[in-house]
Design an enzyme around this catalytic site. Structure first.
Site, mmCIF file in Angstrom:
data_model
loop_
_atom_site.group_PDB
_atom_site.id
_atom_site.type_symbol
_atom_site.label_atom_id
_atom_site.label_comp_id
_atom_site.label_asym_id
_atom_site.label_seq_id
_atom_site.Cartn_x
_atom_site.Cartn_y
_atom_site.Cartn_z
ATOM 1 N N GLY A 136 -3.710 11.969 9.598
ATOM 2 C CA GLY A 136 -4.847 12.032 8.680
ATOM 3 C C GLY A 136 -4.391 12.093 7.228
ATOM 4 O O GLY A 136 -4.401 13.170 6.618
ATOM 5 N N TYR A 137 -3.969 10.961 6.700
ATOM 6 C CA TYR A 137 -3.532 10.886 5.302
ATOM 7 C C TYR A 137 -4.597 10.184 4.444
ATOM 8 O O TYR A 137 -5.215 10.787 3.592
ATOM 9 C CB TYR A 137 -2.208 10.103 5.204
ATOM 10 C CG TYR A 137 -0.941 10.917 5.368
ATOM 11 C CD1 TYR A 137 -0.865 11.984 6.254
ATOM 12 C CD2 TYR A 137 0.210 10.599 4.651
ATOM 13 C CE1 TYR A 137 0.308 12.709 6.406
ATOM 14 C CE2 TYR A 137 1.387 11.323 4.786
ATOM 15 C CZ TYR A 137 1.430 12.369 5.666
ATOM 16 O OH TYR A 137 2.599 13.087 5.810
ATOM 17 N N GLU A 252 8.328 7.920 8.781
ATOM 18 C CA GLU A 252 7.455 6.832 9.230
ATOM 19 C C GLU A 252 8.072 5.479 8.862
ATOM 20 O O GLU A 252 8.157 4.575 9.681
ATOM 21 C CB GLU A 252 6.066 6.967 8.589
ATOM 22 C CG GLU A 252 5.123 5.851 8.999
ATOM 23 C CD GLU A 252 3.707 6.013 8.439
ATOM 24 O OE1 GLU A 252 3.466 6.924 7.637
ATOM 25 O OE2 GLU A 252 2.845 5.207 8.826
HETATM 26 C C1 LIG Z 1 -2.432 -1.110 10.468
HETATM 27 C C2 LIG Z 1 -2.670 0.080 9.585
HETATM 28 C C3 LIG Z 1 -2.592 1.347 10.123
HETATM 29 C C4 LIG Z 1 -2.808 2.471 9.323
HETATM 30 N N1 LIG Z 1 -2.759 3.713 9.889
HETATM 31 C C5 LIG Z 1 -3.000 4.806 9.149
HETATM 32 C C6 LIG Z 1 -3.018 6.107 9.734
HETATM 33 O O1 LIG Z 1 -2.801 6.271 10.940
HETATM 34 N N2 LIG Z 1 -3.295 7.160 8.947
HETATM 35 C C7 LIG Z 1 -3.552 7.034 7.620
HETATM 36 O O2 LIG Z 1 -3.756 8.048 6.965
HETATM 37 N N3 LIG Z 1 -3.569 5.816 7.018
HETATM 38 C C8 LIG Z 1 -3.317 4.695 7.755
HETATM 39 N N4 LIG Z 1 -3.351 3.442 7.170
HETATM 40 C C9 LIG Z 1 -3.763 3.332 5.774
HETATM 41 C C10 LIG Z 1 -2.644 2.936 4.834
HETATM 42 O O3 LIG Z 1 -1.730 3.990 4.668
HETATM 43 C C11 LIG Z 1 -3.306 2.541 3.500
HETATM 44 O O4 LIG Z 1 -4.108 1.401 3.750
HETATM 45 C C12 LIG Z 1 -2.291 2.219 2.436
HETATM 46 O O5 LIG Z 1 -1.611 3.379 2.022
HETATM 47 C C13 LIG Z 1 -2.923 1.548 1.197
HETATM 48 O O6 LIG Z 1 -4.017 2.262 0.726
HETATM 49 P P1 LIG Z 1 -5.430 1.514 0.439
HETATM 50 O O7 LIG Z 1 -5.792 0.743 1.680
HETATM 51 O O8 LIG Z 1 -6.382 2.536 -0.036
HETATM 52 O O9 LIG Z 1 -5.113 0.453 -0.698
HETATM 53 P P2 LIG Z 1 -5.040 0.736 -2.271
HETATM 54 O O10 LIG Z 1 -4.195 1.933 -2.508
HETATM 55 O O11 LIG Z 1 -6.423 0.743 -2.826
HETATM 56 O O12 LIG Z 1 -4.252 -0.529 -2.777
HETATM 57 C C14 LIG Z 1 -4.916 -1.788 -3.047
HETATM 58 C C15 LIG Z 1 -3.873 -2.732 -3.630
HETATM 59 O O13 LIG Z 1 -3.383 -2.219 -4.883
HETATM 60 C C16 LIG Z 1 -1.968 -2.127 -4.867
HETATM 61 N N5 LIG Z 1 -1.518 -0.938 -5.608
HETATM 62 C C17 LIG Z 1 -2.072 0.291 -5.568
HETATM 63 N N6 LIG Z 1 -1.383 1.143 -6.359
HETATM 64 C C18 LIG Z 1 -0.360 0.432 -6.894
HETATM 65 C C19 LIG Z 1 0.701 0.756 -7.794
HETATM 66 N N7 LIG Z 1 0.866 1.996 -8.286
HETATM 67 N N8 LIG Z 1 1.576 -0.241 -8.145
HETATM 68 C C20 LIG Z 1 1.418 -1.508 -7.645
HETATM 69 N N9 LIG Z 1 0.423 -1.856 -6.799
HETATM 70 C C21 LIG Z 1 -0.452 -0.911 -6.428
HETATM 71 C C22 LIG Z 1 -1.597 -1.988 -3.412
HETATM 72 O O14 LIG Z 1 -0.280 -2.407 -3.157
HETATM 73 C C23 LIG Z 1 -2.625 -2.896 -2.746
HETATM 74 O O15 LIG Z 1 -2.196 -4.242 -2.788
HETATM 75 C C24 LIG Z 1 -3.128 2.303 7.951
HETATM 76 C C25 LIG Z 1 -3.221 1.016 7.403
HETATM 77 C C26 LIG Z 1 -2.997 -0.088 8.208
HETATM 78 C C27 LIG Z 1 -3.120 -1.465 7.614
#
Ligand SMILES: Cc1cc2nc3c(=O)[nH]c(=O)nc-3n(C[C@H](O)[C@H](O)[C@H](O)COP(=O)(O)OP(=O)(O)OC[C@H]3O[C@@H](n4cnc5c(N)ncnc54)[C@H](O)[C@@H]3O)c2cc1C
Length: 400
Positions: A136-137, A252
């Site tokens: 739950g992150y 991870e």
């Molecule tokens: C298959 C899958 C499984 C997952 N499983 C889990 C899970 O079990 N538990 C959990 O907690 N999460 C999970 N996630 C979530 C995942 O950790 C997040 O989707 C990821 O951290 C990105 O966050 P966001 O989707 O909010 O995108 P955002 O953070 O909104 O990013 C959108 C875009 O902006 C870019 N961006 C953002 N900040 C920056 C920066 N500082 N510099 C350059 N570029 C930037 C990103 O690279 C991306 O292209 C999962 C995701 C996937 C796809």
């Protein structure tokens, strides 16, 4: 005979005697078994009873977590013994007995940060696959900028009360427990986060599956409404969760990277390219595709060597480092390239989704291509991992 050689003979004999035939790659029923990934947990069901037998036998020796201490159910092996065990498992092409976020992510940080009661309570159940964990992150509004998370955890005297929402929680609907990042201080950003564990069966927890383009539903929106959590479930210090959260991400990324993503695994790119595009003198007929597949194979080889180097460095440093971001980034890129090449080589056949007329593994490869799109997002996006490499590995200045 050296101790390590003696261990190899013992492990070899034990694996030969205890790994059921259907759990080995070469057996006729291996393809069937391959489809059975064992995640364990309270609600686990086993299509192949030998999958459960294999898990139980490996867990009884602690070999689902070979290097964890014996007192917590692990195998108590040294790094070198564990490497030998991995080689011997590879030799008979044995299937992994257990897939588990507990083994890959939570367990290692519990060993570093949890108190004795927490270790004794949770680690043996992870080793035996009794409890399935989810992570739950991420939250709406807190993905890459994870420290913006807002799920509130209030001190109610004899317990904590949790309210908020997580998203993309992989397998939350099938998990028994969650390791969760919560806000315990709203005045500070990073120093106001805590790391807490709780049962997904607690009143007030709801997991709603999200359906994907691949047809699967591997993750959920997860809601917490007045969830009561015992105070003993806080890991580490109150407001000290950010350090644990970052450490867990290293495990991870290390885990994702060392296994690669494996999209389209089981079918050879070269074979597919020859099958659909033809062969000349035993080579792929299309010269351009042949060159790109060769380039991809060289990069995959270089990647495997880099993973080995970083693993050796991690052993010397007693744990993973920010360098795991290099391999997480490269593993995602390689897998996506491999999946794209596979689809290109299959031509119009790659438009297939189900039904007759496909070679073994083709449909799984197609679905894998769609799944691979998430590789550059999960476990931290590629851009975010490149930021980590720039700051923490290359030591470039942070101008933000
Ligand atoms: C298959 C899958 C499984 C997952 N499983 C889990 C899970 O079990 N538990 C959990 O907690 N999460 C999970 N996630 C979530 C995942 O950790 C997040 O989707 C990821 O951290 C990105 O966050 P966001 O989707 O909010 O995108 P955002 O953070 O909104 O990013 C959108 C875009 O902006 C870019 N961006 C953002 N900040 C920056 C920066 N500082 N510099 C350059 N570029 C930037 C990103 O690279 C991306 O292209 C999962 C995701 C996937 C796809």
């Amino acid at each position: 005979m050296s101790d390590l050689e003696a261990f190899r003979s013992e492990a070899r004999a034990w694996l030969e005697a205890n790994c059921p035939a259907s759990m080995r790659g070469d057996s006729p029923s291996a393809t069937e078994a391959e489809n059975e990934i064992v995640w364990g947990g309270r609600r686990a069901t086993y299509r192949n009873p030998e999958a459960k037998l294999w898990l139980d036998r490996m867990a009884a020796r602690g070999w689902t977590a070979p290097t964890w201490p014996r007192e917590y159910g692990g195998g108590g092996l040294s790094r070198d013994e564990a490497k030998v065990l991995t080689q011997e498992i590879g030799r008979i092409k044995a299937q992994a007995p257990l897939f588990s976020f507990g083994l890959w992510m939570l367990g290692p940080v519990l060993l570093e940060y949890a108190n004795e009661e927490q270790k004794k309570e949770h680690l043996p159940k992870i080793v035996r696959g009794e409890i399935r964990w989810c992570q739950g992150y991420s939250e709406p509004g807190a993905g890459s900028d994870l420290a913006s998370l807002r799920t509130r955890c209030e001190d109610k005297g004899d317990h904590y009360l949790i309210n908020g929402q997580k998203v993309w929680t992989s397998y939350a609907d099938q998990a028994d427990w969650i390791f969760c990042l919560v806000r315990t201080d709203t005045a500070k950003k990073h120093e106001g986060i805590s790391f807490i564990l709780f049962d997904m069966a607690s009143p007030g927890v709801e997991a709603r599956p999200i359906k994907l383009i691949s047809g699967n539903s591997p993750f959920c929106e997860t809601f917490f409404s007045d969830v009561k959590v015992p105070k003993a479930n806080l890991v580490g210090k109150l407001n000290g969760g950010w350090e644990i959260a970052k450490r867990l991400l290293q495990y991870e990324r290390q885990n994702i990277s060392s296994g690669g993503f494996g999209g389209g695994a089981g079918i050879e790119l070269e074979e597919i390219a020859k099958h659909y595009g033809g062969a000349e003198n035993g080579k792929i007929a299309d010269g351009d595709l042949r060159a790109r597949i060769a380039q991809h194979r060289m990069e995959a080889k270089a990647f495997a060597l880099t993973v080995r180097r970083i693993e050796e460095e991690a052993k010397a440093a007693k744990g993973p480092s920010p360098a795991t971001s290099i391999i997480k980034y490269a593993a995602a890129k390689l897998n996506q390239e491999r999946c794209e090449l596979m689809v290109e080589a299959m031509g119009h056949q790659a438009l297939g989704w189900s039904g007759e007329g496909f070679l073994e593994g083709e449909i799984a490869a197609m679905r894998g291509m769609l799944r691979s799109k998430g590789n550059s997002i999960e476990g931290g996006t590629s851009e975010v991992n490149l930021n980590v490499v720039a700051k923490r590995v290359l030591g470039l200045l942070d101008h933000q």
